[in-house]
Design an enzyme around this catalytic site. Structure first.
Site, PDB file in Angstrom:
ATOM      1  N   THR A  78       0.576  -1.244  -0.014  1.00  0.00           N
ATOM      2  CA  THR A  78       0.013   0.006  -0.095  1.00  0.00           C
ATOM      3  C   THR A  78       0.793   1.146   0.080  1.00  0.00           C
ATOM      4  O   THR A  78       0.775   2.044   0.839  1.00  0.00           O
ATOM      5  CB  THR A  78      -1.026   0.196   1.177  1.00  0.00           C
ATOM      6  OG1 THR A  78       0.102   0.039   2.396  1.00  0.00           O
ATOM      7  CG2 THR A  78      -1.769  -1.213   1.266  1.00  0.00           C
ATOM      8  N   HIS A 109      19.163  -8.780  17.117  1.00  0.00           N
ATOM      9  CA  HIS A 109      18.164  -9.647  16.460  1.00  0.00           C
ATOM     10  C   HIS A 109      18.392 -10.903  16.514  1.00  0.00           C
ATOM     11  O   HIS A 109      18.027 -11.974  15.701  1.00  0.00           O
ATOM     12  CB  HIS A 109      18.148  -9.272  14.712  1.00  0.00           C
ATOM     13  CG  HIS A 109      17.485  -7.813  14.601  1.00  0.00           C
ATOM     14  ND1 HIS A 109      17.248  -7.528  13.328  1.00  0.00           N
ATOM     15  CD2 HIS A 109      17.033  -6.858  15.233  1.00  0.00           C
ATOM     16  CE1 HIS A 109      16.781  -6.191  13.264  1.00  0.00           C
ATOM     17  NE2 HIS A 109      16.573  -5.758  14.588  1.00  0.00           N
ATOM     18  N   GLU A 168       7.568  -2.860  13.113  1.00  0.00           N
ATOM     19  CA  GLU A 168       8.620  -1.965  12.808  1.00  0.00           C
ATOM     20  C   GLU A 168       9.790  -2.975  12.267  1.00  0.00           C
ATOM     21  O   GLU A 168      10.243  -2.571  11.075  1.00  0.00           O
ATOM     22  CB  GLU A 168       9.562  -1.311  13.978  1.00  0.00           C
ATOM     23  CG  GLU A 168      10.563  -0.171  13.545  1.00  0.00           C
ATOM     24  CD  GLU A 168      11.863  -0.815  13.650  1.00  0.00           C
ATOM     25  OE1 GLU A 168      12.948  -0.157  13.502  1.00  0.00           O
ATOM     26  OE2 GLU A 168      12.101  -1.852  13.992  1.00  0.00           O
ATOM     27  N   LEU A 190      -0.451   4.726   1.046  1.00  0.00           N
ATOM     28  CA  LEU A 190      -1.759   4.720   1.374  1.00  0.00           C
ATOM     29  C   LEU A 190      -1.821   4.060   2.774  1.00  0.00           C
ATOM     30  O   LEU A 190      -1.209   2.880   3.061  1.00  0.00           O
ATOM     31  CB  LEU A 190      -2.637   3.762   0.684  1.00  0.00           C
ATOM     32  CG  LEU A 190      -2.987   4.705  -0.795  1.00  0.00           C
ATOM     33  CD1 LEU A 190      -3.848   3.672  -1.753  1.00  0.00           C
ATOM     34  CD2 LEU A 190      -3.759   6.119  -0.557  1.00  0.00           C
TER      35      LEU A 190
END
Lengths: 742, 742
Positions: free
Chosen positions: B262, B550, B420, B265
């Site tokens: 998207t 991570h 995120e 948007l």
């Protein structure tokens, strides 16, 4: 003793009372009330409005117009420079000038005919004999037409070239017109003659090129401009407002606005310019405008089949398609039409003249009022009717200012734009150069270009949020020639609609195109804008526009005899637009109405649902997000209106009215999306962008739907869905700006 | 009689005096001084700052971190939902919560490994025997690693696929690395092993594909993260902060930020989504991360020539290019490496948790403070160190608020962003959905993602205009573990520069990439932003980042033992960032400095002139417009500063300080140009956009110059000129916003 005591007590009581009164009222405590407390909540002074209305003078307007139209003042010519100096002289006048006025120059790409090699249109026989030559200048009816500065009729931005070929008649030069012609004729190498209307100027040539058409002519058909009248012996100017047979509409043949070489950049000396060969949106084949006198000579001799009924114009002959070429029985039999176009383009310095009045309380809020200054020839109506109105507005306001009678709450910026006729260039470069500042601070833009098309009624193009402001202003102005009627009451007689909220009101039209200098403000900056003029009674004429438009007959003589004798319509426009300006500049609460915006969105939505919902649903595209966005917008607008009505803005913390004003001022900014229309230069406003679909609804959705229905391609339906999402997000985003701020 | 008279006179005089005093002081005249006069000019209360600093508690932070890290909380998992509820519980606490808190969901495109078919990396002999299988899970050192919710190491957005081929070593997977390899090897059908660093994650695969590479492995070399240490017997976690041999850095392998389906948007249910096949900026060939334990097995057996010195890593072997494939003497001789990647992507609901404190005087001005909430595994450092700091900031402010001790002048918005790790999705969707409102009203964005990388010193990335604000805040906070030194004084010892205006000051770095949730605020919205953390002493380690980044080792145990025992660095960051927040929310005059922006522009300009002027001039491109734009900016900044210093803002009309604050608040907005970087998704800020040229100067110019110098094409030099004009216009436009408003 008692008596003494009573006397002392009485005396004490008296002195105590005197003291209290003295202490409370006699000693100034105002040092603790800052002086600005009064200023910050001061509202519009209606007596200032009344003074303004009373002082607007039709004779002054006439005088301004006479001065502005002494010579032709096409952009960047000596005549244009004279108008620059005239604007500066007025705006710097110590008794009626503005706080400050100056010029700003842009180096812009303009296109001209070559005075040494005039463009020619001829009929050439197979033996090379020239059988007919179209006029190179319009016929003279007085000294104005004889001015050597009158530019030869031409199509600005048409390429040079000398195509020659058989003539065909292509109606208005729309895509469908060429498609129709191409069904029966091989258009390769032909010259197409078209009439103005139905398609943009440049489009008439751009649409022709794919079929191999070699050159295009364009003329104004008497049916479209003169209500069929043609004779200058008694019917046309100088006997009436109608266009004489030799009159030619000049114009910019470009589909974009702003300087063509510097997209999105102000055209300064060192600015990057795209290569000329990369310019898009202008004709790739030569095109030349001619008068209907010459058009008749050509069309009446055309061979081939008769064109359809809706292609027929006002000439007393059948409009044939062309053989291609002329009838076998014609004197032009087997002849070609030849265009010789010698246009050249070059960089020229064009000036905007700027003037300001500094606001006293909110100098960082701008009301901008503008009009272009350049014309094609003398430009009495286009644009000098608007320029003389602007000069009258600034004269009256300047006098009030210099006499210390008034200073606006907000700042006012006046712009006299250059090179509008070539594509709204001066205003577009201005919006590009000052994009951020203007976007952050501008309350509204008022455009008064042609101020008087005719003297029947007001007409306004505007964002819905200023509808009521224009009404309020128009109600306070007397309609010219009608003693007991206001401009508003007169207007509603000519053009009205039924509003769900208000009942019958004048119809304000939308600013959905790029017809004048509001384009950069509306479509690029998202600033609430309007365009105000007096115009004609559409029941009395079918003229596309006033008939002398862009010809050598748009002169002071024409304006004063046939458009607005006595200049009272000019005066009414000056009063209305000036009143609007004062209200925007001085009102404590900005006179912008977000609920009226909701009504327009609801209208657009209803149309979209009616036209598109079934087909969209069948492609699994839901309109629900759009519907709920419009519902949210309405409810946010209602909430803000109630919040305003429940407030005592003049007595509450001044940051409250500023906050609400910011919400109102920035509303249109919320509808901008720079990604929405990648193929439409300078169009970012998702509600008012131009559209080729011709429906009274959201333009991006309408265009995408039209394309998808026509092609049936999944890709095009996806684009329609994409447009729906862009639109829904913008409307929802706008609603969020109207809701409680946190 | 005289005595009586005197008595009466005396009594009268006394009563008169009493009366005057009573009348003047005793009777409230304040009805004429509106109550808001005080409020509107109230400034930051330093005692509130001191209370805030005193109440920030390291033990509370520790408690928040413990709760947040109980289970893995990868985006949209049950663990993530638990953190959503935990945020809400804290922010809705009646004694220490905010005014209001809620969640906002987006339906976003995420990529996961298939738990039923784990990804595999194997060495396969020609006879199909599997000679080696890389670990599928990281080694367990305690219950955290054994949690079934620990996601298998994988490359999010890598396509699924089972490529098999001869192994080559491609260093960091930069374009130059593959180019070098391709000089001597045919890369078609090979598997490339690369190490982290030097190029973005996705780039390592994207750069490989054009050479026909079939699959890519990536690992963390001990040289780049562990200062060369490798043994979990005594060197790595659980014995130190270093990454154990089986540790694997997970990550998003996408070059864009925001939901991939998207663009521009908000990813709501009905929003248009591009077809998955149209996604760009993600790998087209499979890629899988592995631990260095397995990487060593592969690299140490590689055949072919020795790679260059700067390709060598920390293993005790020579890093060869690969034959392609393994050494003839290796047990893997003639074997292939096979990747089996079963990643799949799907739409998932991801939540932002939002909380607000309403401003008392300017509720329509927002200070936004945010951090993401989702992790890859337990995410004690990334992001929960930041989340626990945010929770402590809101706890202390919430208490002051609920106890009636404080309410900010401006509104404060807290954002706990979702997803995120997959590409800044939660914050990006938020900036897309509320684009207009945020753009109009946001004073600044404070990002505290990883709050403590290590406990040596503060580090800040920020726009230049908040440099002094961060300094002011840091001077009021004690450096952890150093009784007599401020965070500021400690910082300057670790990282400093010489400023022309201030002499030696801490070095604030620029926010030029998209490394955390500030990206949407900086690059899409043009909001003044900063990212604040504590970090390590770069003289003591060469680690690219904290080594458990991570991996499944980024746990509460790791954070509390090796990153910040006692949580005093967390406390210092909470104090510093909270202090910055209070100053932005409460100061009468916004603490943003435009002259410091001028200094940065001058620095960039000097570099650009030095690097580019000669070559640009030789291509007839003048840098003068850029130079004069920077000069104008400096002079405008000086003018605004002088205007501020010459004002008595607390006593003048309140619209004056609001006007100046608007100029300061909107300064970064002026640097946005949606047309500037058509090839860089979401980058519009012409000063801080990402750049691949690696020069400390204007990014668009730097990239365009690099391309033009390399290609020598006229078209590329034209682009450099275009970038120069875009930049000059933006800087000039920004300067115009700082000049006198009219």
């Amino acid at each position: 003793m008692l008596k003494n005591f009573l006397l002392i007590a009485l005396c004490g009581a008296v002195m105590l009372t005197v003291g209290i009164l003295l202490g409370h009222y006699g000693i100034d405590k105002s040092s603790s009330v800052p002086g600005w407390v009064q200023d910050v909540s001061r509202d519009l002074d209606e007596s200032v409005v009344q003074d303004f209305l009373a002082e607007v003078d039709n004779k002054q307007i006439e005088g301004f117009l006479r001065e502005l139209t002494r010579v032709p003042h096409m952009a960047t010519t000596a005549g244009d420079e004279a108008t620059v100096q005239y604007m500066l002289k007025n705006w710097q006048d110590p008794e009626s000038g503005l706080d400050r006025a100056w010029t700003e120059q842009y180096l812009v790409y303009l296109s001209f005919p070559d005075p040494k090699k005039p463009n020619k249109v001829t009929v050439v026989a197979p033996n090379m004999t020239v059988l007919h030559t179209a006029r190179e200048r319009e016929k003279s009816y007085g000294p104005d037409q004889e001015d050597p500065a009158v530019v030869q009729p031409y199509a600005a931005y048409s390429p040079a070239g000398q195509p020659q070929g058989k003539l065909v008649y292509a109606n208005q030069g729309k895509p469908s017109d060429y498609m129709r012609l191409n069904e029966t004729l091989d258009l390769r190498g032909t010259i197409a003659i078209t009439r103005y209307g139905g398609a943009g100027r440049a489009a008439k040539a751009i649409n022709a090129a794919p079929y191999g058409v070699a050159g295009v002519l364009v003329y104004t058909d008497p049916l479209d401009i003169n209500d069929g009248l043609m004779s200058d012996a008694n019917e046309t100017y100088p006997h009436s407002w109608y266009m004489p047979p030799s009159g030619v509409e000049r114009g910019s043949f470009s589909t974009k606005y702003g300087d063509l070489l510097t997209p999105y950049l102000a055209a300064k000396v060192g600015t990057y310019r795209i290569p000329v060969k990369n310019i898009t949106g202008i004709p790739t084949i030569p095109i030349q405008p001619i008068g209907f006198e010459d058009a008749y000579v050509l069309i009446s001799q055309l061979g081939g089949e008769a064109a359809p009924a809706d292609w027929q114009g006002g000439f007393n002959c059948t409009y044939n398609f062309g053989g291609p070429g002329f009838k076998p029985a014609s004197e032009f039999k087997d002849s070609d039409v030849k265009l010789e176009v010698f246009n050249y383009a070059e960089l020229r310095n064009s000036s905007n003249v700027m003037g300001i009045i500094r606001g006293s309380v909110e100098p960082d809020r701008y009301v901008i009022y503008g009009n272009h200054r350049d014309s094609w020839v003398h430009g009495a109506i286009d644009p000098s009717s608007g320029t003389s109105v602007m000069l009258e507005v600034t004269r009256v306001l300047g006098r009030m200012l210099k006499q210390g009678r008034w200073r606006p709450r907000r700042s006012i910026i006046f712009g006299s734009w250059g090179a509008e006729e070539f594509g709204l260039i001066g205003s577009a470069e201005y919006t590009e150069q000052y994009y951020t500042k203007l976007s952050e601070r501008t309350v509204a833009y008022i455009n008064v270009d042609i101020s008087v098309f005719a003297n029947a009624t007001l007409r306004a193009l505007a964002m819905p949020s200023v509808q009521n402001l224009i009404f309020t202003a128009a109600k306070q102005v007397k309609a010219p020639g009608l003693d007991s009627m206001s401009v508003y009451d007169n207007w509603i007689r000519y053009s009205n609609r039924t509003s769900p909220a208000y009942g019958t009101i004048p119809r304000v039209r939308y600013l959905s195109g790029a017809g004048s200098d509001y384009a950069g403000f509306v479509h690029y900056l998202g600033i609430t804008s309007m365009d105000i003029a007096y115009t004609y009674d559409q029941t009395k004429t079918k003229a596309r526009i006033y008939p002398a438009y862009h010809t050598a007959y748009d002169t002071f003589d024409y304006a004063s005899r046939y458009i607005d004798p006595g200049f009272t319509s000019h005066q009414a426009v000056a009063r209305t637009a000036g009143n609007v300006l004062l209200r925007l500049a001085d009102s404590l609460l900005l006179p912008l109405n977000c609920s009226d915006y909701a009504e327009s969105l609801e209208g657009y939505l209803a149309t979209a649902v009616e036209l598109y919902q079934t087909a969209l649903t069948s492609h699994s595209i839901s309109m629900e997000p759009l519907k709920s966005a419009v519902v949210l917008f309405r409810s946010a607008a209602t909430q803000l209106d109630q919040f305003i009505h429940g407030s005592d803005l003049a007595n509450e913390i001044p940051l409250k009215v500023r906050r609400i004003n910011d919400q109102l001022m920035l509303l249109d900014r919320a509808f901008l999306d720079p990604q929405a229309f990648p193929e439409k230069y300078g169009f970012r406003h998702v509600i008012w962008a131009s559209s080729s679909a011709g429906k009274a609804t959201f333009p991006g959705l309408a265009d995408a739907f039209a394309r998808a229905s026509s092609s049936g391609l999944a890709r095009d339906w996806a684009t329609a869905h994409h447009q729906l999402s862009i639109l829904s997000q913008a409307i929802e985003g706008a609603a969020h700006t109207l809701l409680d701020v946190i």
